[in-house]
Design a protein around this motif. Structure first.
Motif, mmCIF file in Angstrom:
data_model
loop_
_atom_site.group_PDB
_atom_site.id
_atom_site.type_symbol
_atom_site.label_atom_id
_atom_site.label_comp_id
_atom_site.label_asym_id
_atom_site.label_seq_id
_atom_site.Cartn_x
_atom_site.Cartn_y
_atom_site.Cartn_z
ATOM 1 N N ASN A 236 0.668 -1.305 0.038
ATOM 2 C CA ASN A 236 0.088 -0.058 0.087
ATOM 3 C C ASN A 236 0.817 1.408 -0.130
ATOM 4 O O ASN A 236 2.136 1.309 0.354
ATOM 5 C CB ASN A 236 -0.996 0.099 1.211
ATOM 6 C CG ASN A 236 -1.997 -0.798 1.177
ATOM 7 O OD1 ASN A 236 -2.506 -1.348 -0.095
ATOM 8 N ND2 ASN A 236 -2.679 -1.226 2.114
ATOM 9 N N LYS A 237 0.285 2.292 -0.264
ATOM 10 C CA LYS A 237 0.833 3.659 -0.185
ATOM 11 C C LYS A 237 1.540 3.868 1.126
ATOM 12 O O LYS A 237 0.639 3.500 2.159
ATOM 13 C CB LYS A 237 -0.186 4.712 -0.569
ATOM 14 C CG LYS A 237 0.232 6.012 -0.581
ATOM 15 C CD LYS A 237 0.234 6.855 -1.744
ATOM 16 C CE LYS A 237 0.925 8.469 -1.798
ATOM 17 N NZ LYS A 237 1.297 8.827 -2.985
ATOM 18 N N PHE A 238 2.671 4.307 1.476
ATOM 19 C CA PHE A 238 3.092 4.701 2.576
ATOM 20 C C PHE A 238 3.315 3.504 3.485
ATOM 21 O O PHE A 238 3.634 3.164 4.599
ATOM 22 C CB PHE A 238 2.523 5.557 3.739
ATOM 23 C CG PHE A 238 2.350 6.768 2.926
ATOM 24 C CD1 PHE A 238 3.519 7.484 2.477
ATOM 25 C CD2 PHE A 238 1.081 7.380 2.598
ATOM 26 C CE1 PHE A 238 3.233 8.816 1.901
ATOM 27 C CE2 PHE A 238 0.974 8.684 1.996
ATOM 28 C CZ PHE A 238 2.050 9.298 1.782
ATOM 29 N N SER A 239 3.622 2.166 2.724
ATOM 30 C CA SER A 239 3.755 0.857 3.517
ATOM 31 C C SER A 239 5.510 0.794 4.025
ATOM 32 O O SER A 239 5.986 1.515 3.406
ATOM 33 C CB SER A 239 3.327 -0.294 2.581
ATOM 34 O OG SER A 239 3.943 -0.190 1.552
ATOM 35 N N PRO A 263 10.965 0.797 -8.464
ATOM 36 C CA PRO A 263 9.686 1.277 -8.965
ATOM 37 C C PRO A 263 8.493 0.990 -8.203
ATOM 38 O O PRO A 263 7.558 1.976 -7.985
ATOM 39 C CB PRO A 263 9.286 0.538 -10.391
ATOM 40 C CG PRO A 263 11.001 0.083 -10.604
ATOM 41 C CD PRO A 263 11.528 -0.020 -9.256
ATOM 42 N N PHE A 264 8.512 -0.063 -7.599
ATOM 43 C CA PHE A 264 7.428 -0.464 -6.416
ATOM 44 C C PHE A 264 7.442 0.663 -5.195
ATOM 45 O O PHE A 264 6.538 0.978 -4.949
ATOM 46 C CB PHE A 264 7.609 -1.758 -5.923
ATOM 47 C CG PHE A 264 7.371 -2.992 -7.134
ATOM 48 C CD1 PHE A 264 6.128 -3.405 -7.227
ATOM 49 C CD2 PHE A 264 8.388 -3.271 -7.601
ATOM 50 C CE1 PHE A 264 5.821 -4.258 -8.324
ATOM 51 C CE2 PHE A 264 8.362 -4.502 -8.572
ATOM 52 C CZ PHE A 264 7.226 -4.677 -8.881
ATOM 53 N N LEU A 265 8.656 0.911 -4.930
ATOM 54 C CA LEU A 265 8.754 1.807 -3.790
ATOM 55 C C LEU A 265 8.473 3.194 -3.965
ATOM 56 O O LEU A 265 7.678 3.731 -3.386
ATOM 57 C CB LEU A 265 10.038 1.667 -2.923
ATOM 58 C CG LEU A 265 10.831 0.494 -2.515
ATOM 59 C CD1 LEU A 265 12.047 0.395 -2.031
ATOM 60 C CD2 LEU A 265 9.613 -0.468 -1.553
ATOM 61 N N VAL A 266 8.869 3.663 -5.364
ATOM 62 C CA VAL A 266 8.579 4.893 -5.640
ATOM 63 C C VAL A 266 7.000 5.113 -5.695
ATOM 64 O O VAL A 266 6.506 6.242 -5.065
ATOM 65 C CB VAL A 266 9.232 5.473 -7.050
ATOM 66 C CG1 VAL A 266 8.665 6.766 -7.407
ATOM 67 C CG2 VAL A 266 10.857 5.180 -6.855
ATOM 68 N N LYS A 267 6.306 4.174 -6.334
ATOM 69 C CA LYS A 267 4.909 4.267 -6.743
ATOM 70 C C LYS A 267 3.948 4.442 -5.553
ATOM 71 O O LYS A 267 3.056 5.011 -5.508
ATOM 72 C CB LYS A 267 4.409 3.139 -7.610
ATOM 73 C CG LYS A 267 4.583 3.452 -9.136
ATOM 74 C CD LYS A 267 3.976 2.356 -9.935
ATOM 75 C CE LYS A 267 4.834 1.377 -10.222
ATOM 76 N NZ LYS A 267 4.470 0.272 -11.095
ATOM 77 N N LYS A 268 4.477 3.816 -4.481
ATOM 78 C CA LYS A 268 3.668 3.657 -2.988
ATOM 79 C C LYS A 268 4.393 4.454 -1.883
ATOM 80 O O LYS A 268 3.917 4.333 -0.913
ATOM 81 C CB LYS A 268 3.580 2.108 -2.973
ATOM 82 C CG LYS A 268 3.055 1.230 -3.855
ATOM 83 C CD LYS A 268 1.547 1.608 -3.985
ATOM 84 C CE LYS A 268 0.755 0.597 -4.829
ATOM 85 N NZ LYS A 268 -0.613 0.964 -5.038
#
Ligand code: NDP
Length: 333
Positions: A236-239, A263-268
């Motif tokens: 999730n966002k900010f996970s 990319p996963f970390l940036v997007k979320k």
């Protein structure tokens, strides 16, 4: 009693460690000097992180030396003491050598009380693995009530405690483990809401999405590798991810090909942070107190896999990599 058996690192393992990487020797027990105690080992902790110390690679603890004794958390009885803080009959916990009997400097040993908890518990729920679960989850995971917590290696010493603490803190908790029996245990004994058997699940990414319909807010990662890659698709966002361990990678002989996490970390707007329990030594006393309180209040429980006999210590260690333990693996001497 003037000689003792010792288990040494015979070779640095390549890939998965084997019994031939250990050997047993017998040596004289030295005279006791001032400030020292003579100890008889009672319970020996075997832990996945010992694998890292068997390689000659820089890490957060020095590698073992070939031809020298292996060291791990041990509970021992004081047989003789030349230190004012310890008396014959006391039980102590410390980083000690894989020896039946040994002379140790009293500094660094901690008295443990068999009337307050079974001695083996001081290696698990009230010891290093319990503290790892508590401090990793609270310090790095910063869980909030109502969030979803996903735990890999969930039926092991650390994971089984992480999940229960997650429930105490009001989270939805999902665990990943290697057998149906372990998944049942997560739900029946450790209060997890859902469990996933990664060995029988074809698509982990989908299975996680199904078990965590609101996404993953906190991921407590004990295993790394493909399981953790599948988690990335569900964050999730900010996970927050707590990188506590990566047992699936400890026996690698080559750098693995893995997907790129950025990319996963940036997007979320998601974060990942490595965690080493020894970095939080100042928080250990309060952590043990909290774990003890929860245990006494019946909010926490634990399971151990207890093997018997000094000769069986190396095999117990190897069995961690085969998933043969439930909860903390210890060897009783
Ligand atoms: P466990 O009690 O969880 O025992 C290891 C378990 O790992 C096995 O039972 C097995 O369960 C699982 N496992 C083994 N091989 C694999 C694999 N290839 N892929 C996925 N799972 C595997 O150990 P601990 O609770 O003591 O430690 C858990 C993790 O935490 C380890 O990675 C350890 O190194 C780390 N750790 C880190 C600390 C720190 O300060 N950072 C401190 C203590 C531990 P299954 O049947 O489910 O596969």
């Amino acid at each position: 009693m003037n000689a003792t058996r010792t288990i040494n690192l015979k070779n640095r393992p390549t890939g998965k460690p084997e019994l031939k990487d250990f050997d047993f020797t017998t040596s004289e027990i030295p005279e006791l000097k001032e400030g020292e105690v003579l100890l008889k080992s009672e319970y020996v902790s075997v832990d996945p992180y010992l694998r890292g110390r068997m390689s000659d690679a820089p890490s957060y603890i020095a590698p073992f030396e070939v031809g020298k004794a292996i060291e791990s958390g041990i509970i021992a009885e004081v047989i003789e003491s030349k230190d004012d803080n310890f008396s014959k009959g006391d039980h102590v916990s410390g980083a000690l050598l894989w020896k039946e009997t040994q002379v140790a400097n009293a500094k660094g040993l901690m008295k443990v009380d068999p009337d307050k908890a079974p001695l083996s518990a001081y290696l698990g729920i009230l010891g290093m693995t319990g503290l790892t679960a508590y401090l990793g989850l609270t310090e790095i995971g910063k869980p909030k009530e109502g969030e979803t917590l996903l735990v890999s290696g969930a039926a092991g010493a650390v994971g089984s405690v992480v999940g229960q603490i997650g429930k105490i803190l009001g989270l939805k908790v999902v665990g990943i483990a290697g057998t149906d029996e372990k998944v049942d245990l997560l739900k029946s004994k450790f209060s997890f809401d859902e469990g996933i058997n990664y060995n029988t699940t074809e698509n982990m990414r989908e299975a996680i999405a199904k078990a965590c319909p609101d996404g993953v807010d906190v991921y407590f990662d004990n295993v790394g590798g493909e399981i953790s890659e599948a988690v990335l698709f569900n964050i999730n966002k900010f996970s927050r991810t707590i990188n506590c361990g990566a047992i699936s990678q400890y026996n690698n002989t080559e750098l693995p090909k893995s997907i790129s996490v950025q990319p996963f970390l940036v997007k979320k707007s998601s974060s990942m942070q490595g965690f080493v329990v020894f970095d939080y030594a100042d928080k250990h006393p309060a952590g043990v107190k909290q774990l003890t309180d929860w245990l006494n209040e019946g909010k926490l429980t634990y399971t151990e896999t207890i093997r018997e006999g000094f000769d069986n210590i190396p095999q117990a260690f190897l069995d961690l990599f085969e998933g043969k333990n439930k909860g903390k693996m210890v060897v009783k001497l």
